[in-house]
Scaffold this motif. Structure first.
Motif, short mmCIF file in Angstrom:
data_model
loop_
_atom_site.label_atom_id
_atom_site.label_comp_id
_atom_site.label_asym_id
_atom_site.label_seq_id
_atom_site.Cartn_x
_atom_site.Cartn_y
_atom_site.Cartn_z
N LEU A 187 0.80 -1.22 0.00
CA LEU A 187 0.00 0.00 0.00
C LEU A 187 0.84 1.28 0.00
O LEU A 187 0.33 2.36 -0.29
CB LEU A 187 -0.90 0.01 1.25
N CYS A 188 2.09 1.15 0.37
CA CYS A 188 2.95 2.34 0.50
C CYS A 188 4.31 2.04 -0.12
O CYS A 188 4.65 0.88 -0.36
CB CYS A 188 3.22 2.65 1.99
N THR A 189 5.10 3.09 -0.32
CA THR A 189 6.52 2.90 -0.63
C THR A 189 7.22 2.71 0.71
O THR A 189 6.97 3.46 1.66
CB THR A 189 7.07 4.15 -1.36
N VAL A 190 8.08 1.69 0.80
CA VAL A 190 8.66 1.36 2.11
C VAL A 190 10.19 1.33 2.04
O VAL A 190 10.77 0.72 1.14
CB VAL A 190 8.13 0.00 2.62
N THR A 191 10.82 2.00 3.00
CA THR A 191 12.27 1.89 3.19
C THR A 191 12.50 1.25 4.55
O THR A 191 11.86 1.63 5.54
CB THR A 191 12.93 3.30 3.16
N MET A 192 13.37 0.26 4.58
CA MET A 192 13.70 -0.40 5.86
C MET A 192 15.18 -0.15 6.14
O MET A 192 16.04 -0.44 5.31
CB MET A 192 13.42 -1.89 5.73
N ILE A 193 15.45 0.38 7.34
CA ILE A 193 16.84 0.69 7.69
C ILE A 193 17.46 -0.54 8.36
O ILE A 193 16.86 -1.15 9.24
CB ILE A 193 16.89 1.91 8.64
N SER A 194 18.67 -0.86 7.92
CA SER A 194 19.39 -1.99 8.51
C SER A 194 20.68 -1.45 9.11
O SER A 194 21.53 -0.90 8.38
CB SER A 194 19.67 -3.00 7.40
N ILE A 195 20.80 -1.57 10.42
CA ILE A 195 21.98 -1.04 11.10
C ILE A 195 23.02 -2.15 11.23
O ILE A 195 22.73 -3.22 11.77
CB ILE A 195 21.59 -0.42 12.45
N LEU A 196 24.22 -1.86 10.72
CA LEU A 196 25.26 -2.89 10.61
C LEU A 196 26.46 -2.53 11.50
O LEU A 196 26.70 -1.36 11.71
CB LEU A 196 25.73 -3.00 9.17
N PRO A 197 27.22 -3.48 11.99
CA PRO A 197 26.94 -4.91 11.86
C PRO A 197 25.82 -5.32 12.81
O PRO A 197 25.65 -4.70 13.87
CB PRO A 197 28.27 -5.55 12.29
N THR A 198 25.07 -6.35 12.44
CA THR A 198 24.03 -6.83 13.35
C THR A 198 24.70 -7.51 14.55
O THR A 198 25.86 -7.91 14.48
CB THR A 198 23.11 -7.84 12.66
N VAL A 199 23.94 -7.65 15.62
CA VAL A 199 24.52 -8.30 16.82
C VAL A 199 24.63 -9.80 16.58
O VAL A 199 25.65 -10.41 16.91
CB VAL A 199 23.63 -8.00 18.06
#
Ligand code: UDP
Ligand code: UDP
Length: 450
Positions: free
Chosen positions: A32-44
């Motif tokens: 339904l929307c334009t979506v941005t997902m933030i990924s913070i690196l490095p993951t734990v």
């Protein structure tokens, strides 16, 4: 990207318990929307990095935005929960994350959805940039009502903590509070208060719950008027096109219907070796079939001990006809929907509770830390499960012995009434998920900003 649709940026903090509901919400919104997902690196953890890889490969229309955290000397914090440490690091680095988001977003952002664990830092940044900010609260509405009230409680009880009476709702006994809250000067307490005070200034709080499961807490939160609380649960699981992790052990396919107890304490709750032995003996004595996922370390990369060493000489051989034990990741939602599974011994992380609810699987609650006792109370009240509330948890001495575990496991698996009440929760969960009313309400709000 369609410029006429609202563009929503989601910021999960750390831990699978946060990443999974964020991915579910992002996937549901992406139609339904334009979506941005933030990924913070490095993951734990490895589980998080695999999840991000599979998720971005599967949802090509979701725009990934990576942010590399500056290195941290983790040896300087030897006794700190690495996931909590990461939450505080995200708060410290929030203005850099936010600038990166504004600079790199493919189209202007209509609204941001922040993790509750980063609300105190993200909300002011969003406000000063004129961007509406919502919070995804990754626990229950019961926990949210407690968090919402807790700063007021602490103002009048600055030195010590007792039972917390949330006026007009219920009393949360001191024994059910996350352990660090017993110390008002603890960084966890301070961070939680900061986040709680910020959340109430947001444009809305999104909770992965539904009316039938938590009617009283939702009514209380709505009675508070602001901010709006939007119950979007239970969010459906994401569908990975490719998976770098194994899904469900085929062993389950060979078991009789509803005969298996599934045992898991989530993605980051380790159990002592002594308690693991007692639990093993309890499962053995119960005579039930079982699928048991074992964790001995908070972060998955630290899990080195061999199963046979953990469980004691001969255990695996003795239970081989009716037990399956693994230290690996299993796709829990698929396990819970499997027809062989008839009960779930769970730590009551909120995602686990919503997944059990979705499939109407009876729960034997064994909360271990954090918000889990508050969630276990929801399990017991709703008819989804049993909660022996005298079982030990974080910071307490004492093991729950094999005989007690065996007794309660048998009780859960033989309780026909519990079976019915859990199935009723399942029906209500599926019907709440079907029309996606909460999600539609959320998208309507976003459309106002597009
Ligand atoms: N999970 C899973 N497989 C595992 C362990 C955990 O799929 O082997 C998933 C589980 O289904 C849930 C999440 O990881 O969606 C854990 O979140 P929860 O809130 O239950 O507990 P936490 O890990 O945050 O304590
Ligand atoms: N939480 C928060 N602020 C904090 C620490 C925790 O809002 O500073 C929230 C967190 O997002 C979760 C709940 O508190 O929803 C319970 O925290 P817990 O320690 O149990 O961790 P979790 O189970 O979420 O991994």
């Amino acid at each position: 990207m369609d410029p006429s649709r609202p563009h929503i940026a989601l910021l999960p903090s750390a831990g699978m318990g946060h990443l999974i509901p964020f991915s579910r919400l992002a996937a549901s919104l992406s139609d339904l929307c334009t979506v941005t997902m933030i990924s913070i690196l490095p993951t734990v953890s490895t589980a998080e990095s695999r999840h991000f890889t599979d998720f971005f490969n599967s949802y090509g229309k979701i725009h990934p935005l990576y942010f590399q955290l500056p290195p941290l000397d983790s040896l300087a914090y030897p006794n700190t929960d690495p996931f909590f440490l990461r939450w505080t690091r995200i708060i410290e680095t929030a203005s850099d994350i936010f600038s990166h988001l504004l600079k790199s977003a493919p189209v202007p952002i209509s609204a941001i959805i922040t993790d509750s664990a980063a609300a105190s830092a993200i909300l002011p940044l969003a406000k000063s940039n004129g961007i509406p900010c919502y919070v995804l609260f990754t626990s229950s509405a019961a926990t949210l009502s407690f968090f919402k009230y807790f700063p007021t409680y602490q103002d009048s009880n600055p030195v010590s903590i007792g039972n917390v009476e949330v006026p007009g709702l219920r009393t949360v006994p001191v024994a059910s509070l996350p352990r660090p809250l017993h110390d008002p000067s603890h960084l966890f307490t301070q961070t939680l208060i900061g986040n709680s005070l910020s959340m109430v200034k947001s444009d809305g709080i999104i909770v992965n719950t539904f009316e039938y499961l938590e009617p009283d807490s939702l009514a209380w939160l709505r009675g508070e008027h602001s901010p709006p609380v939007i119950a979007v649960g239970p969010l459906p699981p994401v569908k990975m096109a490719t998976s770098t992790v194994p899904t469900v052990p085929t062993w389950l396919d060979e078991q009789p219907e509803s005969s298996v107890v599934y045992i898991s304490f989530g993605s980051r709750t380790a159990m002592s070796k002594e308690q693991i032995r007692e639990l093993g003996l309890g499962l053995e004595a119960s005579s039930c079939r079982f699928l048991w996922v074992i964790k001995t370390s908070v972060v998955d990369t630290g899990d080195q001990t061999e199963l046979s060493q953990l469980l004691g000489e001969g255990f695996l051989e003795r239970v081989k006809d009716r037990g399956f034990v693994t230290k690996g990741w299993v796709e829990q939602d698929d396990v819970l929907r499997h027809k062989s599974v008839g009960g779930f011994l769970s730590h009551c992380g909120w995602n686990s509770v919503t997944e059990a609810a979705m499939h109407g699987v009876r729960v034997l609650a064994w909360p271990r830390m954090g918000d889990q006792r508050i969630n276990a109370d929801v399990v017991a009240r709703s008819g989804l499960g049993l909660w022996p509330d005298n079982w030990s948890w974080e910071g307490e001495e004492g093991l729950v012995n094999a005989a007690e575990i065996s007794h309660r496991v048998k009780e859960m698996m033989s309780d026909e009434n519990l079976l019915k009440t859990a199935q009723k929760v399942g029906e209500a969960a599926r019907s709440a998920a079907m029309p996606g009313k909460g999600l539609a309400e959320l998208v309507r709000k976003f459309e106002g900003f597009a």
